[in-house]
Structure formats: structure tokens, C-alpha cells
Design a protein around this motif. Sequence first.
Motif, PDB file in Angstrom:
ATOM      1  N   HIS A 257      21.127 -20.600 -17.655  1.00  0.00           N
ATOM      2  CA  HIS A 257      19.798 -21.216 -17.658  1.00  0.00           C
ATOM      3  C   HIS A 257      19.418 -21.525 -19.092  1.00  0.00           C
ATOM      4  N   SER A 258      19.065 -22.768 -19.375  1.00  0.00           N
ATOM      5  CA  SER A 258      18.580 -23.155 -20.698  1.00  0.00           C
ATOM      6  C   SER A 258      17.154 -23.666 -20.562  1.00  0.00           C
ATOM      7  N   GLY A 259      16.250 -23.038 -21.297  1.00  0.00           N
ATOM      8  CA  GLY A 259      14.853 -23.458 -21.229  1.00  0.00           C
ATOM      9  C   GLY A 259      13.921 -22.276 -21.385  1.00  0.00           C
ATOM     10  N   ASN A 260      12.677 -22.497 -21.059  1.00  0.00           N
ATOM     11  CA  ASN A 260      11.676 -21.444 -21.199  1.00  0.00           C
ATOM     12  C   ASN A 260      11.716 -20.482 -20.024  1.00  0.00           C
ATOM     13  N   ILE A 261      11.176 -19.300 -20.241  1.00  0.00           N
ATOM     14  CA  ILE A 261      10.869 -18.364 -19.160  1.00  0.00           C
ATOM     15  C   ILE A 261       9.384 -18.050 -19.294  1.00  0.00           C
ATOM     16  N   THR A 262       8.669 -17.988 -18.169  1.00  0.00           N
ATOM     17  CA  THR A 262       7.211 -17.883 -18.250  1.00  0.00           C
ATOM     18  C   THR A 262       6.650 -16.718 -17.453  1.00  0.00           C
ATOM     19  N   LYS A 263       6.868 -16.730 -16.149  1.00  0.00           N
ATOM     20  CA  LYS A 263       6.248 -15.713 -15.285  1.00  0.00           C
ATOM     21  C   LYS A 263       7.186 -14.530 -15.105  1.00  0.00           C
ATOM     22  N   LEU A 264       6.854 -13.397 -15.717  1.00  0.00           N
ATOM     23  CA  LEU A 264       7.662 -12.178 -15.630  1.00  0.00           C
ATOM     24  C   LEU A 264       6.945 -11.183 -14.724  1.00  0.00           C
ATOM     25  N   VAL A 265       7.675 -10.679 -13.731  1.00  0.00           N
ATOM     26  CA  VAL A 265       7.062  -9.791 -12.729  1.00  0.00           C
ATOM     27  C   VAL A 265       8.018  -8.640 -12.441  1.00  0.00           C
ATOM     28  N   LEU A 274       9.991 -15.552 -12.407  1.00  0.00           N
ATOM     29  CA  LEU A 274       9.639 -16.305 -11.196  1.00  0.00           C
ATOM     30  C   LEU A 274       8.978 -17.617 -11.585  1.00  0.00           C
ATOM     31  N   ASP A 275       9.789 -18.540 -12.089  1.00  0.00           N
ATOM     32  CA  ASP A 275       9.308 -19.851 -12.494  1.00  0.00           C
ATOM     33  C   ASP A 275       9.707 -20.899 -11.458  1.00  0.00           C
ATOM     34  N   PRO A 276       9.063 -22.067 -11.469  1.00  0.00           N
ATOM     35  CA  PRO A 276       9.345 -23.072 -10.425  1.00  0.00           C
ATOM     36  C   PRO A 276      10.808 -23.481 -10.336  1.00  0.00           C
ATOM     37  N   GLU A 277      11.487 -23.655 -11.477  1.00  0.00           N
ATOM     38  CA  GLU A 277      12.873 -24.138 -11.464  1.00  0.00           C
ATOM     39  C   GLU A 277      13.896 -23.026 -11.654  1.00  0.00           C
ATOM     40  N   PHE A 278      13.439 -21.861 -12.110  1.00  0.00           N
ATOM     41  CA  PHE A 278      14.372 -20.783 -12.459  1.00  0.00           C
ATOM     42  C   PHE A 278      13.823 -19.436 -12.022  1.00  0.00           C
ATOM     43  N   ASN A 279      14.639 -18.706 -11.264  1.00  0.00           N
ATOM     44  CA  ASN A 279      14.330 -17.328 -10.890  1.00  0.00           C
ATOM     45  C   ASN A 279      15.460 -16.435 -11.376  1.00  0.00           C
ATOM     46  N   LEU A 280      15.090 -15.279 -11.910  1.00  0.00           N
ATOM     47  CA  LEU A 280      16.055 -14.262 -12.321  1.00  0.00           C
ATOM     48  C   LEU A 280      15.617 -12.943 -11.712  1.00  0.00           C
ATOM     49  N   HIS A 281      16.572 -12.188 -11.173  1.00  0.00           N
ATOM     50  CA  HIS A 281      16.281 -10.874 -10.599  1.00  0.00           C
ATOM     51  C   HIS A 281      17.244  -9.879 -11.249  1.00  0.00           C
ATOM     52  N   LEU A 282      16.707  -9.010 -12.088  1.00  0.00           N
ATOM     53  CA  LEU A 282      17.509  -8.079 -12.888  1.00  0.00           C
ATOM     54  C   LEU A 282      17.206  -6.649 -12.464  1.00  0.00           C
ATOM     55  N   ARG A 283      18.236  -5.933 -12.074  1.00  0.00           N
ATOM     56  CA  ARG A 283      18.076  -4.543 -11.632  1.00  0.00           C
ATOM     57  C   ARG A 283      17.961  -3.659 -12.885  1.00  0.00           C
ATOM     58  N   GLU A 284      16.720  -3.381 -13.257  1.00  0.00           N
ATOM     59  CA  GLU A 284      16.450  -2.713 -14.528  1.00  0.00           C
ATOM     60  C   GLU A 284      17.069  -1.316 -14.604  1.00  0.00           C
ATOM     61  N   ASP A 285      17.061  -0.599 -13.470  1.00  0.00           N
ATOM     62  CA  ASP A 285      17.575   0.780 -13.504  1.00  0.00           C
ATOM     63  C   ASP A 285      19.099   0.848 -13.587  1.00  0.00           C
TER      64      ASP A 285
END
Length: 340
Positions: A257-265, A274-285
Motif C-alpha cells: 500500500h502506498s499512500g496515506n493512512i488516516t483512520k486507526l481503530v 479503516l480507510d475507504p481504499e485501504f484496510n489493514l488488520h494487524l494482530r498486535e498481540d
Amino acid sequence: METTINALKERYQEYKLANPKKRIREIAADLAVSEAELLATGLGETVTLLKKDFENLLKQINSLGYVMALTRNEYCVSERKGVYEKVSFSPHAGLVLGEDIDLRMFMQYWHFGFAVNENDRYSLQFFDQSGVAIHKIYLTDKSDKAAYDELAAAYKDEENNGISTTVSNRTVPAELPDEAIEKEAFGEAWKAIQDSHEFFGLLRKYKLTRTQALRLSPEGYAKEIDVEKAKNIFEQCSAQQIPVMIFVGNHGCIQIHSGNITKLVTMGPWYNVLDPEFNLHLREDAIAAAWHVVKPSTDGDVNSIELFDKDGEMILQMFGKRKPGIPELTEWRALVNESV
């Protein structure tokens, strides 16, 4: 074989009824089978097995228009919307080099492909020989469904109505003792890198695992950091709108993914974009280690944040957005160096 498939199909359907919120990957783990095997229980109904002619199929994905590309590993999922553009293949790798969808594909691991209808959610899904997902392409409400139907029909495997997966033989490589490594030569080679892509070759040449290489790095080129500091860099990139490149991959595909990241949840153990064009789901633990890594290049030093699991497997890499021939973003470099 048919009896076995029917028995698995029955178990799968019963499990879904009892656990409607569970995803197929989780169900496969709970039933001790592969995700591809579960999909295969729908062959002839909601699932079509595709011919193993994936390179030619992928060259025609552009006809689907605007879709969602999904690549994941055990602890991170990258979902990027866009169009598949500039698709090409060499003996080493396949490339998708669109503005939105950017992939590196290692086709020797792509073994099974399916066209899948999940309650009118249509996708093309690809798996390795063990039935582990490598890459998935989902239609959106802007996609060309007729083109999808044509592709699924053109690449349907007419000769095979079943699949047979094999247990993965891929294991985490054992580390050599640190004292067996040519540390000085490796350090000098690291400092002489002209392109960050050369780093993988160095690991092979000096017989290092990636995390061992970071531990034995020349002074000033790698530093283990607290996971909270890595999270803070995500948050500052969001707050300051510093464009980044986020690499998420597995043995068969890397998605960028190249670009901005905005909504972090944060949702339970998952840290999400959780952005319109890009979603990332990272298992923090699952993050066992976070590193700040510096690699030289002909355009100046390149800084990255790299996250690893307990086995030393890469979960995610993040860089400042850049292209070859252009120096690293000064805002990214300043942020990283101030944060670590």
C-alpha cells in the motif's frame, strides 16, 4: 473420496451454523483442515475450480475493473481497492504495478485457484499446495460482474472436480550460531548496499535469518524498539498525513500500500487502518519484536519499521512513500528518528 468430501461438507455446514461469525480461515484451523479443502466442499455449487494457468488469468484481471486485492499472513491482512494494471511475469516473479494495487507474486507457490460465490460476494482465491491462502481478489459494487463470469468460465478446470492438499514442509530456518557468521564481512556488505532489494541476497550469502541479521547489524543500522513506539509512528503518520508504503506478504505474494493512512481503530487484539481504499488488520498481540532498520541506497539511506512474530517471520514493513531515483521523504525520516 466422495464420502470424505461429503463428511467434511456436513461438518463445515454444522460448524458455520453454530459459529456464524467465524471466518473460513478460523473454521479450517478449528476443523484441522485447510481453507482450500473447505472451499472445495462447494465445488459445483458455489465454487469453481480454476485451471492452473494463473499467469494468463491474472493478465486479464484488469477486465474486472475496480476490485479489492487481499493478501495476508498469519497475523496481518492488507486489503487494497483499485485496478490491476501493468501485470507482467518473469522467471523470478510476477508484478502488478498499478497506482493502487502493487504486488510481487511468486508463482511457484500458487497451486489452487477458485472462483467463489459467498452469498453473492464474488471472488477469485488462490492457495498454495497446503491449501493456505496466498492472494484473493474480490469484486466491488464498481466491478464488471460480466467480465468476472467470462473469466471464471474461460478458466474453469473441466477435468478435475476435487483437490488434494499436502502438509506444508516449509519450516522456519534454523539459525547458525552467531559466532559462525562472518560478521565483519556482512557488516561491510550491508553498508555497501545500493538498493534495499539487495538485502535478501545478503541474508542468503551470509546464511543469516532476518532477525539474526538485525541483531548482528553494523552499528547504527538496526535498533530493536518497543512495539508502542512502532504504533506511535503509525499514529503520527496519520496525524501528520505522511504518506507511507506498507508491505504485507506471505511466501507467495507481497502486497504494497502506498499512500496515506488516516483512520486507526483498535478492536480487541487487532490494530486496524479503516480507510475507504485501504484496510489493514494487524494482530498486535502477535508482535514479538519491532525494529528500526536503515539500508543505504544510491538515493540516500532508507529507514523502515519492521514487525516480526515469535518465529522471526516478517509480519509487516513500513517505509516512507518513495520511488526509485527519489530520496526518502524528509518528514518520514525525521519522524522515525525522533520516535525511536
